[in-house]
Design a protein around this motif. Structure first.
Motif, PDB file in Angstrom:
ATOM      1  N   GLN A  76       0.818  -1.198   0.000  1.00  0.00           N
ATOM      2  CA  GLN A  76       0.000   0.000   0.000  1.00  0.00           C
ATOM      3  C   GLN A  76       0.860   1.260   0.000  1.00  0.00           C
ATOM      4  O   GLN A  76       0.539   2.246  -0.641  1.00  0.00           O
ATOM      5  CB  GLN A  76      -0.922  -0.012   1.220  1.00  0.00           C
ATOM      6  CG  GLN A  76      -1.990  -1.090   1.144  1.00  0.00           C
ATOM      7  CD  GLN A  76      -2.851  -1.123   2.386  1.00  0.00           C
ATOM      8  OE1 GLN A  76      -2.535  -0.458   3.371  1.00  0.00           O
ATOM      9  NE2 GLN A  76      -3.920  -1.899   2.354  1.00  0.00           N
ATOM     10  N   GLY A  77       1.991   1.242   0.737  1.00  0.00           N
ATOM     11  CA  GLY A  77       2.874   2.400   0.761  1.00  0.00           C
ATOM     12  C   GLY A  77       3.482   2.660  -0.603  1.00  0.00           C
ATOM     13  O   GLY A  77       3.616   3.793  -1.032  1.00  0.00           O
ATOM     14  N   ARG A  78       3.869   1.563  -1.328  1.00  0.00           N
ATOM     15  CA  ARG A  78       4.431   1.748  -2.661  1.00  0.00           C
ATOM     16  C   ARG A  78       3.379   2.199  -3.659  1.00  0.00           C
ATOM     17  O   ARG A  78       3.680   2.864  -4.642  1.00  0.00           O
ATOM     18  CB  ARG A  78       5.082   0.437  -3.129  1.00  0.00           C
ATOM     19  CG  ARG A  78       6.340   0.089  -2.374  1.00  0.00           C
ATOM     20  CD  ARG A  78       7.093  -1.002  -3.117  1.00  0.00           C
ATOM     21  NE  ARG A  78       6.312  -2.231  -3.219  1.00  0.00           N
ATOM     22  CZ  ARG A  78       6.353  -3.214  -2.336  1.00  0.00           C
ATOM     23  NH1 ARG A  78       7.129  -3.104  -1.262  1.00  0.00           N
ATOM     24  NH2 ARG A  78       5.620  -4.297  -2.501  1.00  0.00           N
ATOM     25  N   ALA A  79       2.111   1.842  -3.411  1.00  0.00           N
ATOM     26  CA  ALA A  79       1.051   2.200  -4.347  1.00  0.00           C
ATOM     27  C   ALA A  79       0.652   3.657  -4.228  1.00  0.00           C
ATOM     28  O   ALA A  79      -0.015   4.192  -5.106  1.00  0.00           O
ATOM     29  CB  ALA A  79      -0.166   1.307  -4.124  1.00  0.00           C
ATOM     30  N   ALA A  81      -0.587  14.411  -5.966  1.00  0.00           N
ATOM     31  CA  ALA A  81      -1.773  13.873  -5.298  1.00  0.00           C
ATOM     32  C   ALA A  81      -2.130  12.495  -5.820  1.00  0.00           C
ATOM     33  O   ALA A  81      -2.685  11.670  -5.087  1.00  0.00           O
ATOM     34  CB  ALA A  81      -2.963  14.826  -5.491  1.00  0.00           C
ATOM     35  N   ARG A  82      -1.842  12.236  -7.068  1.00  0.00           N
ATOM     36  CA  ARG A  82      -2.159  10.939  -7.673  1.00  0.00           C
ATOM     37  C   ARG A  82      -0.956  10.427  -8.439  1.00  0.00           C
ATOM     38  O   ARG A  82      -0.125  11.203  -8.926  1.00  0.00           O
ATOM     39  CB  ARG A  82      -3.366  11.075  -8.618  1.00  0.00           C
ATOM     40  CG  ARG A  82      -4.654  11.442  -7.916  1.00  0.00           C
ATOM     41  CD  ARG A  82      -5.749  11.752  -8.921  1.00  0.00           C
ATOM     42  NE  ARG A  82      -5.423  12.936  -9.708  1.00  0.00           N
ATOM     43  CZ  ARG A  82      -6.234  13.458 -10.633  1.00  0.00           C
ATOM     44  NH1 ARG A  82      -7.398  12.882 -10.872  1.00  0.00           N
ATOM     45  NH2 ARG A  82      -5.853  14.524 -11.310  1.00  0.00           N
ATOM     46  N   ARG A  83      -0.878   9.121  -8.587  1.00  0.00           N
ATOM     47  CA  ARG A  83       0.249   8.516  -9.302  1.00  0.00           C
ATOM     48  C   ARG A  83       0.249   8.916 -10.770  1.00  0.00           C
ATOM     49  O   ARG A  83       1.308   9.143 -11.360  1.00  0.00           O
ATOM     50  CB  ARG A  83       0.185   7.000  -9.144  1.00  0.00           C
ATOM     51  CG  ARG A  83       1.249   6.253  -9.943  1.00  0.00           C
ATOM     52  CD  ARG A  83       1.304   4.811  -9.570  1.00  0.00           C
ATOM     53  NE  ARG A  83       1.887   4.645  -8.243  1.00  0.00           N
ATOM     54  CZ  ARG A  83       3.199   4.568  -8.016  1.00  0.00           C
ATOM     55  NH1 ARG A  83       4.054   4.658  -9.021  1.00  0.00           N
ATOM     56  NH2 ARG A  83       3.660   4.418  -6.805  1.00  0.00           N
ATOM     57  N   ARG A  84      -0.928   9.021 -11.362  1.00  0.00           N
ATOM     58  CA  ARG A  84      -0.952   9.373 -12.788  1.00  0.00           C
ATOM     59  C   ARG A  84      -0.468  10.805 -13.018  1.00  0.00           C
ATOM     60  O   ARG A  84       0.055  11.117 -14.100  1.00  0.00           O
ATOM     61  CB  ARG A  84      -2.351   9.187 -13.344  1.00  0.00           C
ATOM     62  CG  ARG A  84      -3.393  10.133 -12.788  1.00  0.00           C
ATOM     63  CD  ARG A  84      -4.730   9.861 -13.444  1.00  0.00           C
ATOM     64  NE  ARG A  84      -5.741  10.809 -13.000  1.00  0.00           N
ATOM     65  CZ  ARG A  84      -6.999  10.793 -13.438  1.00  0.00           C
ATOM     66  NH1 ARG A  84      -7.374   9.872 -14.313  1.00  0.00           N
ATOM     67  NH2 ARG A  84      -7.875  11.695 -12.997  1.00  0.00           N
ATOM     68  N   VAL A 118       9.289  19.182 -14.568  1.00  0.00           N
ATOM     69  CA  VAL A 118       8.763  18.173 -13.643  1.00  0.00           C
ATOM     70  C   VAL A 118       8.320  18.831 -12.334  1.00  0.00           C
ATOM     71  O   VAL A 118       7.431  18.327 -11.637  1.00  0.00           O
ATOM     72  CB  VAL A 118       9.833  17.085 -13.384  1.00  0.00           C
ATOM     73  CG1 VAL A 118       9.329  16.050 -12.386  1.00  0.00           C
ATOM     74  CG2 VAL A 118      10.215  16.415 -14.692  1.00  0.00           C
ATOM     75  N   LEU A 119       8.905  19.945 -12.003  1.00  0.00           N
ATOM     76  CA  LEU A 119       8.614  20.621 -10.730  1.00  0.00           C
ATOM     77  C   LEU A 119       7.459  21.611 -10.821  1.00  0.00           C
ATOM     78  O   LEU A 119       7.246  22.392  -9.888  1.00  0.00           O
ATOM     79  CB  LEU A 119       9.874  21.374 -10.258  1.00  0.00           C
ATOM     80  CG  LEU A 119      11.176  20.571 -10.213  1.00  0.00           C
ATOM     81  CD1 LEU A 119      12.330  21.484  -9.828  1.00  0.00           C
ATOM     82  CD2 LEU A 119      11.062  19.418  -9.242  1.00  0.00           C
ATOM     83  N   ARG A 120       6.707  21.599 -11.920  1.00  0.00           N
ATOM     84  CA  ARG A 120       5.722  22.658 -12.147  1.00  0.00           C
ATOM     85  C   ARG A 120       4.606  22.664 -11.102  1.00  0.00           C
ATOM     86  O   ARG A 120       4.095  23.734 -10.760  1.00  0.00           O
ATOM     87  CB  ARG A 120       5.123  22.498 -13.548  1.00  0.00           C
ATOM     88  CG  ARG A 120       4.251  21.267 -13.733  1.00  0.00           C
ATOM     89  CD  ARG A 120       3.828  21.096 -15.185  1.00  0.00           C
ATOM     90  NE  ARG A 120       2.898  19.985 -15.355  1.00  0.00           N
ATOM     91  CZ  ARG A 120       1.569  20.125 -15.384  1.00  0.00           C
ATOM     92  NH1 ARG A 120       1.021  21.325 -15.248  1.00  0.00           N
ATOM     93  NH2 ARG A 120       0.785  19.069 -15.563  1.00  0.00           N
ATOM     94  N   ARG A 121       4.216  21.530 -10.569  1.00  0.00           N
ATOM     95  CA  ARG A 121       3.140  21.504  -9.567  1.00  0.00           C
ATOM     96  C   ARG A 121       3.642  21.952  -8.195  1.00  0.00           C
ATOM     97  O   ARG A 121       2.863  22.489  -7.403  1.00  0.00           O
ATOM     98  CB  ARG A 121       2.532  20.102  -9.455  1.00  0.00           C
ATOM     99  CG  ARG A 121       1.852  19.621 -10.723  1.00  0.00           C
ATOM    100  CD  ARG A 121       1.295  18.220 -10.518  1.00  0.00           C
ATOM    101  NE  ARG A 121       0.858  17.640 -11.765  1.00  0.00           N
ATOM    102  CZ  ARG A 121      -0.383  17.740 -12.267  1.00  0.00           C
ATOM    103  NH1 ARG A 121      -1.304  18.434 -11.601  1.00  0.00           N
ATOM    104  NH2 ARG A 121      -0.701  17.169 -13.416  1.00  0.00           N
ATOM    105  N   ARG A 122       4.932  21.703  -7.924  1.00  0.00           N
ATOM    106  CA  ARG A 122       5.499  22.046  -6.626  1.00  0.00           C
ATOM    107  C   ARG A 122       5.959  23.490  -6.570  1.00  0.00           C
ATOM    108  O   ARG A 122       5.699  24.217  -5.612  1.00  0.00           O
ATOM    109  CB  ARG A 122       6.680  21.101  -6.335  1.00  0.00           C
ATOM    110  CG  ARG A 122       7.369  21.343  -5.019  1.00  0.00           C
ATOM    111  CD  ARG A 122       6.454  21.102  -3.844  1.00  0.00           C
ATOM    112  NE  ARG A 122       7.176  21.171  -2.578  1.00  0.00           N
ATOM    113  CZ  ARG A 122       6.595  21.109  -1.386  1.00  0.00           C
ATOM    114  NH1 ARG A 122       5.278  20.967  -1.312  1.00  0.00           N
ATOM    115  NH2 ARG A 122       7.312  21.179  -0.291  1.00  0.00           N
ATOM    116  N   TRP A 123       6.694  23.918  -7.599  1.00  0.00           N
ATOM    117  CA  TRP A 123       7.236  25.278  -7.646  1.00  0.00           C
ATOM    118  C   TRP A 123       6.907  25.920  -8.999  1.00  0.00           C
ATOM    119  O   TRP A 123       7.799  26.082  -9.850  1.00  0.00           O
ATOM    120  CB  TRP A 123       8.742  25.251  -7.430  1.00  0.00           C
ATOM    121  CG  TRP A 123       9.148  24.797  -6.059  1.00  0.00           C
ATOM    122  CD1 TRP A 123       8.931  25.444  -4.886  1.00  0.00           C
ATOM    123  CD2 TRP A 123       9.839  23.587  -5.731  1.00  0.00           C
ATOM    124  NE1 TRP A 123       9.435  24.721  -3.838  1.00  0.00           N
ATOM    125  CE2 TRP A 123      10.011  23.570  -4.325  1.00  0.00           C
ATOM    126  CE3 TRP A 123      10.325  22.509  -6.472  1.00  0.00           C
ATOM    127  CZ2 TRP A 123      10.639  22.527  -3.653  1.00  0.00           C
ATOM    128  CZ3 TRP A 123      10.956  21.464  -5.816  1.00  0.00           C
ATOM    129  CH2 TRP A 123      11.104  21.487  -4.423  1.00  0.00           C
TER     130      TRP A 123
END
Length: 427
Positions: free
Chosen positions: A8-11, A18-21, A67-72
């Motif tokens: 579950q932790g890896r999933a 927020a989501r894997r996709r 790749v960092l667009r959602r974070r920064w």
């Protein structure tokens, strides 16, 4: 941690996604941006006079920042503005501006960065077009403005729309969750009120049963004891007492049938109101049922007959009436409550004060009716004829009187007797 917990932790989504996709999508977008900037880094290395490998590496690093667009998102947009003179990072600038506009960043920061990106794109486009193409300066200026606006404004507007839509959906979801919690709370309160209504109804039934049965049966026991005492010595009196016992039993059965009829009819409005879905109306059924039962119950007009039954059982009872009223002149629940108070007080006199003189006072006043039953000291043994007592008589009288907004007082007198007093509002 168990193996299931590790799976579950890896999933779960990594880092800030927020989501894997979302993480997979940003990684793919970053890879495409890195490839684009690496390709553009080759031309940049030729123009800047640096090794091609350095230009490609620089392009890969710049493009991978997407790749960092959602974070920064601010940092991504600033990188896009910084590399604009190198003519690289087309996807980086567009995607970064869209992400910035759709984020929770304050609008003034979004406007400032959008203006900087617009100016940088305009300057780069103007310089490049002016140096490569010999054309009318006005045409070069218009083309530069068009390209700058096309690369900046649409992503920003789309981001603002998507951000507003996302916030609206989140607000609707929060309101739906809040409504669900409120509905759950209302359901709990409805269950509590329904339980309260059931408790009140059970209390009312117990009080009615006590008032109907206790008085009649007490008189029956008194007459039966007198019958046993005079059966041999005075057959005529014994026959009279036996007839009285029969009358009391029939009256008790009649009252029980009337009350059971009311109880069988009471659930009908309850079911109808419950089907309508009104909790408040369900709670209001309880006093409505009481009023329905009171319409067919005893009244003050029957008070003389009630006192006559106690006199027939050998009790010395005096009735004193002050004022004019009663006789059906009050509301049904007031009439019944006044009657029941006097009835239960007389029953207690039979139980606890055999042979005592009893005075029943009834006063009709403006806006209220008062009743008082007072007995003197007992002239016989305290146990009397052995009538049991559950201690519910005074409690039931108090509940009846307080339920109509009246005043109830009971207690011993200085002469060694007992007094029960009640005042009921007639409106």
């Amino acid at each position: 941690m168990t193996g299931t917990g590790e799976e579950q932790g890896r999933a779960g989504p990594p880092l800030w996604w927020a989501r894997r996709r979302d993480a997979v999508g940003d990684a793919a977008l970053g890879a495409v941006s890195a490839a684009e900037c690496a390709w553009e880094g080759i031309r940049f290395s030729e123009e800047a006079g640096i090794p091609v490998a350095a230009g490609v590496l620089f392009g890969v690093v710049v493009g991978a920042t997407l790749v960092l667009r959602r974070r920064w998102p601010i940092a991504v947009v600033l990188v896009g503005i910084a590399v604009a003179p190198a003519e690289m990072g087309f996807l980086l600038s567009v995607a970064g501006m869209y992400t910035l506009a759709s984020s929770e960043v304050p609008r003034r920061i979004i406007a400032a960065l959008a203006s900087m990106s617009l100016v940088a794109t305009f300057v780069v486009m103007y310089v490049k077009t002016r140096g490569d193409v010999e054309a009318d300066p006005t045409l070069v200026l218009a083309l530069s403005v068009f390209v700058a606006v096309a690369l900046t404004v649409p992503p920003m507007l789309l981001g603002l729309y998507i951000g507003a839509r996302r916030r609206l959906m989140e607000s609707l979801q929060e309101r739906a969750d809040s409504l669900e919690r409120e509905l759950s709370l209302l359901a709990d309160r409805a269950e509590e009120r329904a339980e309260w209504a059931r408790t009140e109804e059970r209390t009312r039934i117990a009080r009615e049963m006590h008032d109907v049965v206790a008085h009649r049966v007490s008189l029956m026991v008194v007459h039966a004891a007198a019958l046993e005492a005079v059966a041999v010595k005075d057959p005529a009196r014994a026959a009279k007492n036996a007839a009285l016992v029969g009358d009391m039993g029939r009256q008790a059965l009649t009252e029980l049938r009337e009350m059971l009829g009311v109880l069988r009819a009471a659930p009908k409005p309850v079911a109808a109101v419950a089907a309508a879905g009104s909790v408040e109306a369900v709670v209001r059924v309880v006093p409505a049922a009481v009023a329905a039962g009171a319409e067919d119950g005893p009244s003050l007009a029957e008070l003389e007959a009630l006192v006559g039954q106690s006199r027939a059982a050998g009790m010395a009872v005096e009735v004193v009436v002050h004022g004019a009223g009663g006789g059906g002149g009050y509301a049904a629940e007031v009439e019944q409550t006044a009657y029941r108070v006097v009835q239960e007080a007389l029953t207690n006199c039979h139980k606890h004060a055999p042979g005592a003189r009893v005075v029943v006072r009834l006063a009709h006043r403006e806006g209220e009716v008062a009743m008082q039953v007072e007995n003197g000291p007992s002239e016989g043994p305290v146990a009397g004829v052995g009538l049991p007592s559950g201690g519910n008589g005074l409690v039931g009288m108090r509940e009846r009187v307080l339920g109509l907004g009246g005043v109830f007082v009971s207690g011993p007198t200085d002469a060694g007797g007992f007094r029960v007093s009640a005042v009921l509002p007639v409106r």
